[in-house]
Design an enzyme around this catalytic site. Structure first.
Site, PDB file in Angstrom:
ATOM      1  N   CYS A  46       6.514 -20.855  -8.972  1.00  0.00           N
ATOM      2  CA  CYS A  46       7.731 -20.984  -8.191  1.00  0.00           C
ATOM      3  C   CYS A  46       8.896 -21.186  -9.167  1.00  0.00           C
ATOM      4  CB  CYS A  46       7.624 -22.171  -7.234  1.00  0.00           C
ATOM      5  SG  CYS A  46       9.173 -22.534  -6.360  1.00  0.00           S
ATOM      6  N   ASP A  53       2.009 -20.494  -7.379  1.00  0.00           N
ATOM      7  CA  ASP A  53       1.966 -19.730  -6.138  1.00  0.00           C
ATOM      8  C   ASP A  53       0.779 -18.777  -6.229  1.00  0.00           C
ATOM      9  OD1 ASP A  53       4.234 -20.748  -4.777  1.00  0.00           O
ATOM     10  OD2 ASP A  53       5.559 -19.500  -5.984  1.00  0.00           O
ATOM     11  N   VAL A  68      -3.355   4.568 -13.660  1.00  0.00           N
ATOM     12  CA  VAL A  68      -3.217   3.376 -14.494  1.00  0.00           C
ATOM     13  C   VAL A  68      -4.602   2.919 -14.934  1.00  0.00           C
ATOM     14  CG1 VAL A  68      -3.208   1.716 -12.571  1.00  0.00           C
ATOM     15  CG2 VAL A  68      -2.076   1.126 -14.716  1.00  0.00           C
ATOM     16  N   GLU A  69      -4.718   2.563 -16.201  1.00  0.00           N
ATOM     17  CA  GLU A  69      -5.982   2.071 -16.742  1.00  0.00           C
ATOM     18  C   GLU A  69      -6.154   0.629 -16.266  1.00  0.00           C
ATOM     19  OE1 GLU A  69      -8.731   0.100 -18.749  1.00  0.00           O
ATOM     20  OE2 GLU A  69      -6.707  -0.278 -19.507  1.00  0.00           O
ATOM     21  N   SER A  70      -7.311   0.296 -15.715  1.00  0.00           N
ATOM     22  CA  SER A  70      -7.488  -0.969 -14.994  1.00  0.00           C
ATOM     23  C   SER A  70      -7.412  -2.207 -15.888  1.00  0.00           C
ATOM     24  CB  SER A  70      -8.777  -0.968 -14.189  1.00  0.00           C
ATOM     25  OG  SER A  70      -9.893  -0.815 -15.024  1.00  0.00           O
ATOM     26  N   HIS A  87       8.404 -14.760  -4.540  1.00  0.00           N
ATOM     27  CA  HIS A  87       7.370 -13.850  -4.050  1.00  0.00           C
ATOM     28  C   HIS A  87       7.890 -12.410  -3.958  1.00  0.00           C
ATOM     29  CE1 HIS A  87       5.455 -17.563  -3.239  1.00  0.00           C
ATOM     30  NE2 HIS A  87       5.612 -17.631  -1.936  1.00  0.00           N
ATOM     31  N   GLU A  88       9.089 -12.282  -3.428  1.00  0.00           N
ATOM     32  CA  GLU A  88       9.681 -10.957  -3.244  1.00  0.00           C
ATOM     33  C   GLU A  88       9.860 -10.238  -4.582  1.00  0.00           C
ATOM     34  OE1 GLU A  88      10.996 -13.702   0.098  1.00  0.00           O
ATOM     35  OE2 GLU A  88      10.817 -13.871  -2.081  1.00  0.00           O
TER      36      GLU A  88
END
Length: 148
Positions: A46, A53, A68-70, A87-88
């Site tokens: 936060c 969070d 994308v390579e994991s 969060h946004e």
């Protein structure tokens, strides 16, 4: 386009900005298919209280030239552990970075954040309408119901 992180001992990046994402050629170019990453233990901080969070992220995308390579994605997402953001900002920022760098045909992200102060926050972003011929399953994360 050889992955730089795969097969290497790689420390967790200190920030999302420091994290490098690797992309490799799409093994099925010209096909419309969905790739899904479920991240049930995402953490960040936060920006006001510095308390942790927690979120369940679901990232869906339709590849174009690359995927994308994991391992690099795991390290990128792990770099948020000590990153302070709302969060946004986390949810939309992850989606926008993947969309900008990987340039998939379509991408969406659902951020299902666990409650802080009694209020769960869910954040959703997508790059535009999904391809018409795409099988698009539900993200499968129920809205937060508490103990009820």
């Amino acid at each position: 386009m050889t992955p730089k992180l795969l097969g290497q001992t790689t420390p967790l990046p200190q920030s999302p900005q420091e994290a490098a994402l690797d992309y490799v050629p799409n093994p099925r170019p010209g096909r419309t298919y969905l790739v899904r990453f479920a991240v049930p233990e995402f953490t960040s901080l936060c920006p006001v209280t510095a308390q942790p969070d927690f979120a369940h992220l679901v990232i869906d995308y339709v590849p174009d030239a690359t995927i994308v390579e994991s391992k690099s994605l795991k390290l990128f997402l792990g770099s948020f552990r000590n990153h302070a953001a709302f969060h946004e900002d986390c949810t939309v920022g992850i989606g926008e970075r993947l969309f900008t760098e990987m340039a998939p045909r379509w991408l969406r992200i659902g951020g299902y954040w666990y409650p802080r102060g009694g209020i769960p926050i869910d954040v959703f972003w997508q790059s535009g309408p999904p391809p018409a011929d795409l099988w698009l399953p539900d993200q499968g994360v129920a809205g937060y119901r508490g103990r009820g």
